[in-house]
Motif scaffolding. Structure first.
Motif, PDB file in Angstrom:
ATOM      1  N   TYR A   1     -15.359 -34.888  25.806  1.00  0.00           N
ATOM      2  CA  TYR A   1     -16.121 -34.147  24.802  1.00  0.00           C
ATOM      3  C   TYR A   1     -15.449 -32.782  24.647  1.00  0.00           C
ATOM      4  O   TYR A   1     -15.359 -32.010  25.611  1.00  0.00           O
ATOM      5  CB  TYR A   1     -17.574 -33.991  25.229  1.00  0.00           C
ATOM      6  N   GLY A   2     -14.951 -32.516  23.453  1.00  0.00           N
ATOM      7  CA  GLY A   2     -14.133 -31.334  23.281  1.00  0.00           C
ATOM      8  C   GLY A   2     -14.545 -30.437  22.139  1.00  0.00           C
ATOM      9  O   GLY A   2     -15.121 -30.879  21.134  1.00  0.00           O
ATOM     10  N   LYS A   3     -14.232 -29.182  22.307  1.00  0.00           N
ATOM     11  CA  LYS A   3     -14.320 -28.192  21.238  1.00  0.00           C
ATOM     12  C   LYS A   3     -12.954 -27.510  21.150  1.00  0.00           C
ATOM     13  O   LYS A   3     -12.383 -27.131  22.189  1.00  0.00           O
ATOM     14  CB  LYS A   3     -15.415 -27.164  21.536  1.00  0.00           C
ATOM     15  N   ALA A   4     -12.466 -27.379  19.944  1.00  0.00           N
ATOM     16  CA  ALA A   4     -11.133 -26.797  19.752  1.00  0.00           C
ATOM     17  C   ALA A   4     -11.201 -25.679  18.723  1.00  0.00           C
ATOM     18  O   ALA A   4     -11.805 -25.844  17.653  1.00  0.00           O
ATOM     19  CB  ALA A   4     -10.155 -27.873  19.288  1.00  0.00           C
ATOM     20  N   TRP A   5     -10.595 -24.554  19.072  1.00  0.00           N
ATOM     21  CA  TRP A   5     -10.414 -23.452  18.136  1.00  0.00           C
ATOM     22  C   TRP A   5      -8.908 -23.316  17.914  1.00  0.00           C
ATOM     23  O   TRP A   5      -8.163 -22.943  18.844  1.00  0.00           O
ATOM     24  CB  TRP A   5     -10.983 -22.157  18.701  1.00  0.00           C
TER      25      TRP A   5
ATOM     26  N   ASN B   1       1.066 -14.337   5.650  1.00  0.00           N
ATOM     27  CA  ASN B   1       0.676 -13.164   6.420  1.00  0.00           C
ATOM     28  C   ASN B   1      -0.750 -13.249   6.952  1.00  0.00           C
ATOM     29  O   ASN B   1      -1.213 -12.351   7.635  1.00  0.00           O
ATOM     30  CB  ASN B   1       0.807 -11.903   5.540  1.00  0.00           C
ATOM     31  N   GLU B   2      -1.444 -14.349   6.653  1.00  0.00           N
ATOM     32  CA  GLU B   2      -2.844 -14.494   7.048  1.00  0.00           C
ATOM     33  C   GLU B   2      -3.010 -15.587   8.099  1.00  0.00           C
ATOM     34  O   GLU B   2      -2.573 -16.711   7.894  1.00  0.00           O
ATOM     35  CB  GLU B   2      -3.703 -14.865   5.835  1.00  0.00           C
ATOM     36  N   LYS B   3      -3.624 -15.221   9.187  1.00  0.00           N
ATOM     37  CA  LYS B   3      -3.995 -16.217  10.183  1.00  0.00           C
ATOM     38  C   LYS B   3      -5.425 -16.690   9.915  1.00  0.00           C
ATOM     39  O   LYS B   3      -6.246 -15.941   9.368  1.00  0.00           O
ATOM     40  CB  LYS B   3      -3.923 -15.632  11.598  1.00  0.00           C
ATOM     41  N   TYR B   4      -5.713 -17.909  10.324  1.00  0.00           N
ATOM     42  CA  TYR B   4      -7.070 -18.415  10.220  1.00  0.00           C
ATOM     43  C   TYR B   4      -7.340 -19.324  11.413  1.00  0.00           C
ATOM     44  O   TYR B   4      -6.418 -19.884  12.008  1.00  0.00           O
ATOM     45  CB  TYR B   4      -7.290 -19.156   8.896  1.00  0.00           C
ATOM     46  N   THR B   5      -8.595 -19.464  11.785  1.00  0.00           N
ATOM     47  CA  THR B   5      -8.984 -20.268  12.937  1.00  0.00           C
ATOM     48  C   THR B   5      -9.946 -21.356  12.503  1.00  0.00           C
ATOM     49  O   THR B   5     -11.021 -21.078  11.948  1.00  0.00           O
ATOM     50  CB  THR B   5      -9.636 -19.400  14.026  1.00  0.00           C
ATOM     51  N   VAL B   6      -9.540 -22.600  12.768  1.00  0.00           N
ATOM     52  CA  VAL B   6     -10.352 -23.769  12.461  1.00  0.00           C
ATOM     53  C   VAL B   6     -11.031 -24.237  13.745  1.00  0.00           C
ATOM     54  O   VAL B   6     -10.409 -24.280  14.815  1.00  0.00           O
ATOM     55  CB  VAL B   6      -9.488 -24.902  11.862  1.00  0.00           C
ATOM     56  N   PHE B   7     -12.310 -24.580  13.639  1.00  0.00           N
ATOM     57  CA  PHE B   7     -13.070 -25.103  14.776  1.00  0.00           C
ATOM     58  C   PHE B   7     -13.327 -26.590  14.562  1.00  0.00           C
ATOM     59  O   PHE B   7     -13.710 -27.014  13.469  1.00  0.00           O
ATOM     60  CB  PHE B   7     -14.413 -24.371  14.908  1.00  0.00           C
ATOM     61  N   VAL B   8     -13.070 -27.394  15.608  1.00  0.00           N
ATOM     62  CA  VAL B   8     -13.336 -28.831  15.552  1.00  0.00           C
ATOM     63  C   VAL B   8     -14.108 -29.225  16.802  1.00  0.00           C
ATOM     64  O   VAL B   8     -13.688 -28.939  17.930  1.00  0.00           O
ATOM     65  CB  VAL B   8     -12.036 -29.657  15.474  1.00  0.00           C
ATOM     66  N   SER B   9     -15.237 -29.876  16.588  1.00  0.00           N
ATOM     67  CA  SER B   9     -15.984 -30.486  17.690  1.00  0.00           C
ATOM     68  C   SER B   9     -15.741 -31.991  17.617  1.00  0.00           C
ATOM     69  O   SER B   9     -15.861 -32.590  16.540  1.00  0.00           O
ATOM     70  CB  SER B   9     -17.481 -30.177  17.555  1.00  0.00           C
TER      71      SER B   9
END
Length: 848
Positions: free
Chosen positions: A70-74, A130-138
């Motif tokens: 069971y994972g959560k990823a950022w 030039n833009e970073k972004y963070t995706v979250f996946v459960s």
């Protein structure tokens, strides 16, 4: 990835040739691809980079009963160059629970599609480079429910492995471990699973408190939870490729070491804790050695090594946390027979931390910049630690493995942009041939330029994805030479030269005629040294063969005693050297290298019964300074010839009693055992008390040729502490006796054995079952052996096993026809079951 084990199984199979006999071309060709294979027409380019990984943060926990994670990823990313409003992540066989993007500290849901292999995400806007972004996946990872294909070197691709999760298998620990190469990390976390991506990482693992954990980087926190679990967080501040991510969980002993203030730790199953320094203890010295020759200090924060049960390959260079198969767990006695094999595996994986982990192959087509270097690192370590003879022997063994593969399965380019499957790159070309090519490159430019070029390559490509052209450019920068001639023929071409060498002497001069006689039209450019020995003096001539036929003439004061072509013995080539045996005798006595002496010994072998000079050479070889050549000489003696036997028997007896090398000592005992002479019974009995399992095994086998009852009695006492080659010997003796009471020992030891020993044990086990008329026991044994083929997943291994099983089945069937009643029914039932399982193994059905 260590091929030996990083031995693809073809190398493993060749390693067992003493048990299996000569490799049958029909078997080997059955695994070869045909030129018409449509997959070979596909150009295997490096993956296009639309988004770049920047940082990966994972929070995982495990369900042992379901074999789930069971994972959560950022996942933090940025567009590579062009603006983009979409992201594709590799995520194999998962249940996706939630996909969102972090905006002002909150998760905003994103639209996505998922096809069970990739996650196609529509971002909340168009992002610029030039833009970073963070995706979250459960998500939930379900590796055991994913159908995937492995390779010869990496036999499975589930990514995440639960070992004995229910605790129902006796004598096997409960473990969890991961295997990312080639693209299996995406089975347990969503990522862009390509070698040309690099990311920092942070992994939090929640486990039962009794377990220890290991991952990349440093352990930065441990938190006890209210439910009795513990969460360990590991952090990796330097970027590396996703396939190098790892986790391991289990009840391990941790033996701590250090190097220049950095942690160097060894994780083993607790019974092997006291052997940790014997197994891994040279690691700090290796770190110093490699850092010095590369002039590039080990760049990572720590270095740990851990063992794993049921591992799907040999070993894996996960950054800062190498994973080894449990074959590495050996006692002091087992290591006596190991011939430095454990050390070469340790060296191989450690060197990857420069070549593979630091500078990483841009694509699987360029795997050589990872694996060829790791293969050659084994040579470098052996040369430094144990001398050039040991290193040259190791290199020769690898070259022979490559030549065998090329003979039966066809040759290929070292850098391959056309292959049927990326797994096909893990072969003797990428590993052993590549290592030999680097050895030739080192010789062509000289040691100083070679290592300075490696330093230039590493500095230019640290934390980047790279390819063979960048290696060439580094050598050109350092040497000032155009190196395309070398790279075009060895890296971007296939095959090797075949040389016909002849000589002509005239007063005052000697001429060497070199002809390239390979079947294709390719003309190899071959720099080499030629040493001319005259009146005890050696003169070196450096020449460059550039034509199909070249001749080189040298002035001499008298007729040479020896003209030694390729005096450095570096060329990867087949050769037919036309000269008198007297020159080989001179070569053995005066030319300094391992291969000089080995080639001379091999020439003497065929002449030992007819040429007194050849026999004299073999007598000298029995006292060679290098144990491997003493062993070769012992093995090749023709004791059925009285003259040979009388001339060498005293030396062989001395070796059998006194040699410090256990493999050489065992060879001498086996040779004496072939005589079946009762005068050596006391020697054999004494050897059954030797510290070496291999020596004990050879001795008890020799005794069995003279007195099976005595050998059987001794074997019964030895079985209480038996490992490695001794198990094989005991099993053979038990098979001859055919005592059903010994079945449990054989079945248990077979289950406990791993690696090459397990392959040999399978044949010994079948030999025992051949003489056993106990249907439940035969069925159990056949099932155990079939399960082994699931682990190896190698067509040649399967073919050999199934063929012998069919032969035994036929023998049982014929024997049954001569009997009646229950005995007949039992034998016929065993034969039917063996034939059925042999067919399944041969067709690969056991691997599904």
């Amino acid at each position: 990835m260590n091929e030996q084990l990083k031995l693809s199984l073809f190398g493993l199979l060749l390693g067992g040739a003493a048990c299996l006999g000569t490799v049958n071309p029909t078997f080997a060709q059955s695994t070869a691809l045909t030129p018409q294979d449509s997959a070979l027409k596909i150009y295997r380019a490096a993956a296009t980079k639309i988004n770049d990984l920047v940082h990966t943060k994972l929070d995982v926990r495990f369900d042992y009963g379901k074999r789930y994670l069971y994972g959560k990823a950022w996942i933090t990313l940025k567009p590579h160059f062009y603006p983009t409003d979409s992201l594709t992540l590799d995520a194999k066989g998962m249940d996706i629970k939630e996909v969102a993007i972090e905006v002002n500290g909150k998760n905003v849901p994103l639209k996505y599609e998922y096809d069970n292999m990739q996650l196609f995400i529509k971002l909340n806007k168009t992002y610029t480079p030039n833009e970073k972004y963070t995706v979250f996946v459960s998500y939930t990872a379900k590796p055991n429910e994913l159908k995937v294909k492995g390779s010869a070197a990496i036999s499975d691709a589930k990514g995440l492995y639960f070992i004995n999760p229910d605790g129902t298998e006796p004598n096997k620990p409960t473990q969890i471990w991961t295997q990312g190469e080639t693209e299996s990390s995406s089975v347990w976390f969503p990522t862009i699973d390509k070698t040309n991506q690099k990311t920092t990482e942070e992994i939090s693992m929640t486990v039962e408190k009794k377990y220890v954990t290991l991952s990349n980087g440093k352990l930065i926190s441990q938190k006890n939870n209210a439910d009795g679990t513990r969460t360990d967080t590991w952090k990796m501040d330097l970027p590396h490729a996703p396939y190098l991510f790892m986790m391991a969980v289990g009840e391990y002993a941790i033996v701590k070491d250090t190097w220049r203030g950095k942690e160097v730790n060894y994780y083993l199953e607790k019974p092997y804790e006291k052997y940790a320094k014997a197994i891994f203890g040279n690691t700090p010295e290796m770190l110093t050695f490699y850092s010095k020759i590369l002039d590039y200090e080990y760049p990572w924060v720590k270095y740990s090594q851990i063992t794993a049960r049921d591992y799907v390959s040999g070993a894996m260079e996960n950054t800062t946390a190498t994973l080894h198969g449990d074959f590495m767990q050996k006692t002091d006695r087992e290591l006596l027979d190991n011939n430095n094999h454990n050390e070469t595996v340790v060296a191989h994986e450690l060197f990857h931390h420069w070549f593979g982990d630091l500078a990483t192959a841009k694509s699987w087509s360029n795997l050589t910049v990872n694996e060829s270097f790791a293969d050659y690192s084994e040579y470098l370590w052996l040369e430094y630690k144990y001398g050039k003879d040991a290193a040259d022997e190791h290199l020769l063994e690898g070259a022979n493995q490559y030549m065998q593969m090329a003979k039966y399965s066809g040759d290929k380019d070292l850098v391959r942009f056309h292959y049927a499957d990326k797994e096909d790159m893990f072969d003797q070309i990428t590993y052993q041939k590549g290592g030999s090519i680097l050895h030739m490159l080192r010789n062509a430019v000289g040691d100083s330029a070679f290592f300075r070029s490696l330093n230039a390559y590493l500095k230019a490509n640290s934390f980047k994805a790279t390819e063979a052209h960048q290696l060439r450019l580094a050598f050109e920068e350092v040497t000032g030479r155009d190196m395309n001639w070398f790279f075009n023929q060895w890296y971007f071409g296939q095959g090797m030269p075949e040389l016909d060498i002849s000589y002509k002497y005239a007063p005052g001069k000697v001429t060497v005629l070199l002809q390239q006689i390979q079947k294709d039209d390719k003309i190899w450019q071959l720099p080499m040294a030629i040493d001319v020995y005259v009146n005890g003096n050696k003169t070196r001539h450096n020449v460059f063969m550039q034509n199909k036929i070249d001749s080189f003439t040298f002035q001499v004061a008298a007729k040479p005693d020896l003209v030694n072509v390729d005096a450095e013995k570096v060329l990867l080539a087949k050769r037919d050297d036309h000269r008198d045996f007297s020159t080989f005798a001179y070569q053995y006595a005066h030319a300094p290298l391992y291969l000089d002496r080995r080639y001379a010994i091999e020439e003497a072998v065929d002449l030992q019964t007819t040429n007194p000079e050849a026999l004299k050479l073999l007598q000298a070889a029995l006292g060679d300074k290098y144990a491997g050549l003493r062993q070769l000489a012992v093995d090749k003696l023709k004791f059925n010839n009285e003259t040979v036997r009388n001339a060498t028997i005293a030396a062989v007896v001395k070796i059998a009693k006194e040699d410090k090398n256990s493999l050489t000592k065992a060879a001498a005992i086996r040779k004496l055992g072939s005589l079946k002479d009762k005068q050596y019974i006391p020697l054999f009995e004494a050897a059954t008390k030797d510290p070496s399992y291999g020596v004990e095994g050879a001795a008890v086998e020799a005794l069995a040729e003279l007195d099976i009852d005595k050998a059987y009695s001794i074997a019964k006492t030895l079985q209480q502490d038996s490992k490695g080659k001794l198990i094989n010997s005991i099993t053979q003796i038990y098979a001859k006796k055919g005592n059903e009471a010994d079945l449990n020992f054989i079945a248990t030891k077979f289950d406990e054995t791993s690696g090459q020993d397990k392959l040999n044990a399978a044949f010994d086990y079948l030999g025992f079952l051949a003489n056993l008329n106990n249907t439940p026991a035969v069925i159990k044994g056949v099932d155990q052996i079939q399960a082994m083929t699931v682990q190896f997943k190698n067509a040649m291994v399967n073919r050999y096993i199934s063929n012998w099983m069919e032969q035994i089945a036929n023998n049982k069937s014929e024997a049954g026809k001569r009997l009646s009643g229950t005995q007949q029914q039992d034998l016929l039932k065993q034969a039917e079951y063996m034939n059925q399982k042999a067919k399944e193994i041969k067709n690969g059905e056991a691997n599904d």
